[in-house]
Design an enzyme around this catalytic site. Structure first.
Site, PDB file in Angstrom:
ATOM      1  CB  CYS A 124      -0.536  -0.145   0.988  1.00 30.93           C
ATOM      2  SG  CYS A 124      -1.856   1.138   1.057  1.00 30.93           S
ATOM      3  CB  CYS A 137      -1.502   5.004   3.386  1.00 29.94           C
ATOM      4  SG  CYS A 137      -1.729   3.530   4.238  1.00 29.94           S
ATOM      5  CE  LYS A 187      -7.871  -1.398   4.428  1.00 28.56           C
ATOM      6  NZ  LYS A 187      -6.725  -0.810   4.381  1.00 28.56           N
ATOM      7  NE  ARG A 213      -6.658   4.998   8.824  1.00 27.39           N
ATOM      8  CZ  ARG A 213      -7.803   5.245   8.111  1.00 27.39           C
ATOM      9  NH1 ARG A 213      -8.340   6.703   8.624  1.00 27.39           N
ATOM     10  NH2 ARG A 213      -8.820   4.589   7.637  1.00 27.39           N
ATOM     11  CD  GLU A 232     -13.754  -4.288  -4.383  1.00 22.58           C
ATOM     12  OE1 GLU A 232     -13.549  -4.885  -4.639  1.00 22.58           O
ATOM     13  OE2 GLU A 232     -14.364  -2.956  -3.973  1.00 22.58           O
ATOM     14  CE  LYS A 258      -7.463  -3.803   7.783  1.00 23.18           C
ATOM     15  NZ  LYS A 258      -6.026  -2.870   6.757  1.00 23.18           N
ATOM     16  CE1 TYR A 310      -1.084  -4.593  14.394  1.00 25.70           C
ATOM     17  CE2 TYR A 310      -3.290  -5.131  14.465  1.00 25.70           C
ATOM     18  CZ  TYR A 310      -2.246  -4.736  14.540  1.00 25.70           C
ATOM     19  OH  TYR A 310      -2.234  -3.308  12.699  1.00 25.70           O
TER      20      TYR A 310
END
Ligand code: PBG
Length: 323
Positions: free
Chosen positions: A120, A122, A195, A205, A233, A248, A313
């Site tokens: 990605c 970003c 997503k 973020r 999708e 997600k 995580y």
């Protein structure tokens, strides 16, 4: 099958009986651990909104992978924090980028561990969007080439799986084409097919320093209200060559996981995202919930909905409970 002839409580009476009728199981094999790579050496800096999740330099990432492998976790997914950001997200394609270096180091030290890279822009763009921006718009087609080149640089470094998370249309095909052309036909594509534009990504973020500098991601990520669109999708990504499809976030979208499991005969992953993680930790710290039990219940629920792979995580904590 009616009370009092049938009594469902009979098979719940003790742990051994419960074990025997258990329909879903969770194993470390199901877990994928996300890691944030930074430049430098000896860096291990906790992310304030994600307890026990760190920015790690390559040497620390290697230690982390050795520990994961020891716990039976088969795979990690890498996110990179670049030296600098620019409008085109240049470091995303740099063979000396943080992710590319980490992939090489992990494959050297723990060769059997599967290394997945998030593809990605970003984290790499100064505007924080997942594609090239012109006049305030995120452009689809010009972004595809950059994503494909980024995926190729990961494959060249030795990544086993590339995972595009940008939600541009046509990116799976663009990545598959370039990988095949360059001799990486064995590199797996795990597509973030479904997503959603979710507030549950907040802590990530901060971790990835990827908050959009203007607007939000709703022009490319999906509307949380939509279910049928999720099926479209996923179908598109499969046609374009995705080997694994993903939903997600996970917990608020268990119905979508179940729908994809039912519809497609494909390996299915779910991303138990940063907000889902941080909320459980926060509740645990406040003493309002038993964080470990909530973690295990969340993970088994994601499995029960139909995901074979869970990006979380919690991977290390859960693997320890399962030991
Ligand atoms: C980047 C990306 C995001 C996540 C994974 N890849 C954030 C976003 O789309 O803003 C979120 C992961 C998490 O919240 O744990 N495209």
């Amino acid at each position: 099958m009616q009370y009092p002839i049938y009594r469902p409580r009979r098979t719940r009476r003790n742990e051994t009986l419960r074990r025997m009728v258990r329909e879903t199981c969770l194993s470390p094999d199901n877990l994928i651990y996300p890691l944030f790579v930074v430049h430098g050496e000896g860096v291990r800096k906790e992310i304030s909104s994600m307890p026990e999740v760190y920015h790690l330099s390559v040497d620390e990432i290697v230690k982390e992978c050795q520990e994961c492998w020891g716990l039976g976790i088969p795979a990690v997914i890498l996110f990179g924090i670049p030296h600098g950001k620019d409008p085109m997200g240049s470091e995303a394609c740099d063979p000396e980028g943080a992710v590319q270096k980490a992939v090489r180091a992990i494959k050297d030290a723990v060769p059997e561990m599967v290394v997945i890279t998030d593809v990605c822009l970003c984290e790499y763009t100064d505007h924080g969007h997942c594609g090239i921006v012109e006049k305030g718009e995120v452009l689809n087609d010009p972004t595809l080439e950059l994503l494909a080149r980024s995926a190729l640089s990961h494959a060249r470094a030795g990544a086993d799986i590339v995972a595009p998370s940008d939600m541009m249309d046509g990116r799976v095909a663009a990545i598959r084409d370039l990988l095949d052309e360059e001799g990486y036909s064995d590199t797996v594509i795990m597509a973030y097919s479904v997503k959603y534009a979710s507030a549950f990504y907040g802590p990530f973020r901060e971790a990835a320093e990827s908050t959009p500098q203007f607007g939000d991601r709703r022009s490319y990520q999906m509307d949380p209200s939509n279910r049928v669109e999720a099926l479209r999708e996923a179908a598109l990504d499969i046609e374009e060559g995705a080997d694994v499809i993903m939903v997600k976030p996970a917990l608020p979208y268990l119905d979508i996981i179940a729908a994809l499991k039912d519809r497609f005969d494909m390996p299915l992953a779910a991303y138990n995202v940063s907000g889902e993680y941080s909320m459980v930790h926060a509740g645990g710290r406040l003493g309002w919930i038993d964080a470990e039990k909530v973690m295990m219940e969340s993970l088994i629920s994601i499995r029960r909905a139909g995901a074979g792979m869970i990006l979380t995580y919690f991977a290390k904590e859960a693997a320890r409970v399962l030991e």
